[in-house]
Design a protein around this motif. Sequence first.
Motif, PDB file in Angstrom:
ATOM      1  N   SER A   1      53.165 -13.130   3.743  1.00 13.70           N
ATOM      2  CA  SER A   1      52.696 -13.782   4.995  1.00 13.70           C
ATOM      3  C   SER A   1      51.610 -14.923   4.477  1.00 13.70           C
ATOM      4  O   SER A   1      50.841 -14.586   3.663  1.00 13.70           O
TER       5      SER A   1
ATOM      6  N   VAL B 298      49.314 -16.973   5.089  1.00 16.36           N
ATOM      7  CA  VAL B 298      47.852 -17.015   5.049  1.00 16.36           C
ATOM      8  C   VAL B 298      47.224 -16.503   4.041  1.00 16.36           C
ATOM      9  O   VAL B 298      46.100 -16.819   3.614  1.00 16.36           O
TER      10      VAL B 298
ATOM     11  N   TRP C 137      43.757  -8.215   9.184  1.00 22.92           N
ATOM     12  CA  TRP C 137      43.869  -9.127  10.457  1.00 22.92           C
ATOM     13  C   TRP C 137      43.759  -8.644  11.995  1.00 22.92           C
ATOM     14  O   TRP C 137      44.422  -9.267  12.744  1.00 22.92           O
TER      15      TRP C 137
ATOM     16  N   SER D 117      56.381  -5.463  15.755  1.00 25.43           N
ATOM     17  CA  SER D 117      55.157  -6.383  15.468  1.00 25.43           C
ATOM     18  C   SER D 117      54.987  -7.087  16.696  1.00 25.43           C
ATOM     19  O   SER D 117      55.503  -7.147  17.764  1.00 25.43           O
ATOM     20  N   GLY D 118      53.908  -7.933  16.743  1.00 27.57           N
ATOM     21  CA  GLY D 118      53.397  -8.795  17.547  1.00 27.57           C
ATOM     22  C   GLY D 118      54.421  -9.822  18.077  1.00 27.57           C
ATOM     23  O   GLY D 118      54.662 -10.038  19.340  1.00 27.57           O
TER      24      GLY D 118
ATOM     25  N   TYR E 268      48.609 -18.922  18.701  1.00 33.87           N
ATOM     26  CA  TYR E 268      49.747 -18.430  17.736  1.00 33.87           C
ATOM     27  C   TYR E 268      50.082 -17.279  18.368  1.00 33.87           C
ATOM     28  O   TYR E 268      49.389 -16.228  18.571  1.00 33.87           O
ATOM     29  N   HIS E 269      51.409 -17.304  18.629  1.00 34.16           N
ATOM     30  CA  HIS E 269      51.909 -16.000  19.289  1.00 34.16           C
ATOM     31  C   HIS E 269      53.236 -15.247  18.205  1.00 34.16           C
ATOM     32  O   HIS E 269      53.966 -14.675  18.890  1.00 34.16           O
TER      33      HIS E 269
ATOM     34  N   SER F 224      46.631 -20.178  13.803  1.00 36.78           N
ATOM     35  CA  SER F 224      46.790 -19.186  12.755  1.00 36.78           C
ATOM     36  C   SER F 224      47.190 -19.910  11.290  1.00 36.78           C
ATOM     37  O   SER F 224      46.800 -20.925  10.968  1.00 36.78           O
TER      38      SER F 224
ATOM     39  N   GLU G 245      46.399 -16.726  24.693  1.00 37.09           N
ATOM     40  CA  GLU G 245      45.965 -15.758  24.377  1.00 37.09           C
ATOM     41  C   GLU G 245      44.491 -15.784  25.064  1.00 37.09           C
ATOM     42  O   GLU G 245      43.938 -16.778  25.226  1.00 37.09           O
TER      43      GLU G 245
ATOM     44  N   ASN H 231      43.247 -17.658  17.059  1.00 44.39           N
ATOM     45  CA  ASN H 231      44.000 -18.474  15.827  1.00 44.39           C
ATOM     46  C   ASN H 231      43.650 -19.751  15.625  1.00 44.39           C
ATOM     47  O   ASN H 231      44.490 -20.492  14.822  1.00 44.39           O
TER      48      ASN H 231
ATOM     49  N   ASP I  98      48.989 -12.670  25.727  1.00 42.92           N
ATOM     50  CA  ASP I  98      49.113 -12.233  24.410  1.00 42.92           C
ATOM     51  C   ASP I  98      47.919 -11.595  23.830  1.00 42.92           C
ATOM     52  O   ASP I  98      46.949 -12.263  23.543  1.00 42.92           O
TER      53      ASP I  98
ATOM     54  N   VAL J 109      47.633  -9.341  21.203  1.00 42.53           N
ATOM     55  CA  VAL J 109      47.810  -8.908  20.038  1.00 42.53           C
ATOM     56  C   VAL J 109      46.564  -8.718  19.333  1.00 42.53           C
ATOM     57  O   VAL J 109      46.285  -7.439  18.633  1.00 42.53           O
TER      58      VAL J 109
ATOM     59  N   LYS K 142      48.855  -5.037  16.430  1.00 45.19           N
ATOM     60  CA  LYS K 142      47.524  -4.647  15.572  1.00 45.19           C
ATOM     61  C   LYS K 142      46.883  -3.363  15.995  1.00 45.19           C
ATOM     62  O   LYS K 142      47.403  -2.182  15.373  1.00 45.19           O
TER      63      LYS K 142
ATOM     64  N   GLU L 276      40.556 -18.576  11.657  1.00 45.31           N
ATOM     65  CA  GLU L 276      40.859 -17.106  11.944  1.00 45.31           C
ATOM     66  C   GLU L 276      39.588 -16.620  12.328  1.00 45.31           C
ATOM     67  O   GLU L 276      38.462 -17.175  12.517  1.00 45.31           O
TER      68      GLU L 276
HETATM   69  P1  KE4 Z   1      52.704  -9.956  14.255  1.00 43.60           P
HETATM   70  O1  KE4 Z   1      54.073 -10.543  14.143  1.00 43.60           O
HETATM   71  O2  KE4 Z   1      52.017 -10.817  13.024  1.00 43.60           O
HETATM   72  O3  KE4 Z   1      52.456  -8.633  14.162  1.00 43.60           O
HETATM   73  O4  KE4 Z   1      51.712 -10.852  15.317  1.00 43.60           O
HETATM   74  C1  KE4 Z   1      51.940 -12.136  15.714  1.00 43.60           C
HETATM   75  C2  KE4 Z   1      50.678 -12.363  16.428  1.00 43.60           C
HETATM   76  C3  KE4 Z   1      50.864 -12.584  17.880  1.00 43.60           C
HETATM   77  N1  KE4 Z   1      49.777 -12.930  18.890  1.00 43.60           N
HETATM   78  C4  KE4 Z   1      48.489 -12.975  18.309  1.00 43.60           C
HETATM   79  C5  KE4 Z   1      47.550 -13.485  19.262  1.00 43.60           C
HETATM   80  C6  KE4 Z   1      48.576 -13.008  16.936  1.00 43.60           C
HETATM   81  O5  KE4 Z   1      47.300 -13.231  16.422  1.00 43.60           O
HETATM   82  C7  KE4 Z   1      49.386 -12.703  16.030  1.00 43.60           C
HETATM   83  C8  KE4 Z   1      49.414 -12.539  14.471  1.00 43.60           C
HETATM   84  N2  KE4 Z   1      47.895 -12.831  13.974  1.00 43.60           N
HETATM   85  C9  KE4 Z   1      47.924 -13.323  12.654  1.00 43.60           C
HETATM   86  C10 KE4 Z   1      46.263 -13.726  12.146  1.00 43.60           C
HETATM   87  N3  KE4 Z   1      45.773 -14.446  13.133  1.00 43.60           N
HETATM   88  C11 KE4 Z   1      48.486 -12.274  11.580  1.00 43.60           C
HETATM   89  C12 KE4 Z   1      48.237 -12.652  10.131  1.00 43.60           C
HETATM   90  C13 KE4 Z   1      49.453 -13.029   9.594  1.00 43.60           C
HETATM   91  O6  KE4 Z   1      50.342 -13.989  10.069  1.00 43.60           O
HETATM   92  O7  KE4 Z   1      49.631 -12.657   8.222  1.00 43.60           O
END
Ligand code: KE4
Length: 422
Positions: free
Chosen positions: A21, A23, A59, A114-115, A142-143, A155, A204, A209, A237, A239, A265, A397
Motif C-alpha cells: 500500500s 503510503v 491506519w 475492505s473499505g 478518500y474512499h 490519503s 467522510e 484523509n 463513508d 470506514v 477497519k 493522515e
Molecule cells: P481499504 O480498502 O483500505 O480497507 O479502505 C479504503 C478507505 C475507505 N474510506 C476511508 C474513509 C478510508 O480512510 C479508507 C482507507 N484509509 C487509508 C488511510 N487513511 C488506508 C491506508 C492505506 O491506504 O494503506
Amino acid sequence: MSQSSQLFAKARTLIPGGVNSPVRACRSVDNEPLFIASGKGSRVTTEEGRELIDYVMSWGPLLLGHCHPEVSEAVHRTVDRGSSFGAPCRQEIDLAESIINALPAVDMVRMVNSGTEATMTSLRLARSFTGKEKILKFIGCYHGHVDSLLAEAGSGMATLSIPGTPGVPEDTVKQTLLAPYNDLDTVESIFQEQGQEIAAVIVEPVAGNMGLVPPREGFLQGLRAITEKNNSLLIFDEVITGFRMSFAGAQGLFGINPDLTCLGKIIGGGFPVGALGGKKEIMEQLAPCGPTYQAGTLAGNPVAMAAGSATLNILSRMDYENLSQRTARFASELKNILESKGVPVQLNCLGSAFTLFFSPDPVSDFASAKKSDTGLFQSFYNQMRKQNIYLAPSGFECTFTSFAHTDQDLETTLEAARMIQF
Ligand code: KE4
C-alpha cells in the motif's frame, strides 16, 4: 545496514515500491519504512528489535491496541475449527447484529473484505436504487481506490500529490462531481444544475484523509436535506469514523441518518473486513434479493467475523468520552510544545483522532490542508521516529490513539516532542 533496510531492499525487487500500500513507503517523509515484527497494546517492535509507541494503529483498525487478548482468543478458537467455508456461518450473524444494534441508520448489512469494496458497492447500489448515475464527492476525501472516486482523493494520493490516476477512463470520472469539503453552497449550486442526475453524495462525515477535518456546523445536516430534496442518497463513508468517533459512529455522534453507511477497519479488529449497511429497502436491492450484483469469496469468513465481533463486544463496554478527553489534552499539549519552538501549528482533533497541520491558518478543507508545510512535517516525523514514536508518514493522515495507550505512553511522546529542533 538495519534489518528493515535489508528487507526493504529485497521487498523492492518483489513488490512494486516494496510495499502493498503506497503510503507505507514513507516516500513523502524521505525515509524508508520500518519492518514491523510484532505488536502488543500501544507498541510495535521492528525486525531489529526496536520498540516504538504506535499512533498509526494499522491506519485505524486497532482501537483496542495490538493483540488484545480477547480478540486473539476469539481468532484462535475460530481458526482451529476452519478458516473459510464459502457458506453461511453463525459468526456472520453475530457481527451483523452487533453493527445493526450499534448504528442508528443501519437496518441490514452486507460484509465485504475492505473499505474499498464497501464504497464501490455503495455507488453501484445508489445508482441502481435511484436510476441516476452521477456521484458527488468532496475534494480531499478518500474512499478507497475505486476508479470513479479517485478524482482528487486524499490519503496516499494527497501524500504523493497524485491529482487523479492513469488507468481510470475519462468517461468514468465524468460521472463524478467534486465540491470542496464543508462547502454547502457549492453542493447546493451543483444540485440546482444537475440534481436530477445525481444518484448520491458520498462523504467522510469527519474527513480523515486530508488530515483530520471535522464537518462545519450544519454541513452534514445540509447534505441530508439537499439529498432528500433531490431524491439522491446520502452515503456516509465511516470506514475511519465507524466505532471510532463513538460506538454509534459519526452518524450517532451527529444524529444524522445517511441512507447507506460504508464500514471497515475497526469492525474487522485487524482482519480484512469491510461492510455496507443501510436502509432495508435499499439493501434488499442487492443480489440475491434484488438485481444489483455484488459478491466476495472470503466475505463473512468466520475468523474475520470472530475478530470483529470480539472487538465490538469489548468496545461496547469502553469509555469513549474518557479516551476523547485524554486525546484532546494530549494533542493540545503536543501543539503547545511545537508552537513553543517557533513553528505555526493548527490542531484538528475529534474523539481519538487528530492531525497537527504545520500552517498558520485553520484547516477546514483540502485547499487549506495543502498549505501546510510538508518540510516541517517531515522533520517532525523523522525526529519523533528517531525517539521511537511511530507516526503516520504523511501530514494528510490521522494520528490515532487507542484504549491501549497509557498516560505514560502519552507523556513519553510529549517528552520526545520537547526534544525536537526545527
Ligand atoms: P481499504 O480498502 O483500505 O480497507 O479502505 C479504503 C478507505 C475507505 N474510506 C476511508 C474513509 C478510508 O480512510 C479508507 C482507507 N484509509 C487509508 C488511510 N487513511 C488506508 C491506508 C492505506 O491506504 O494503506
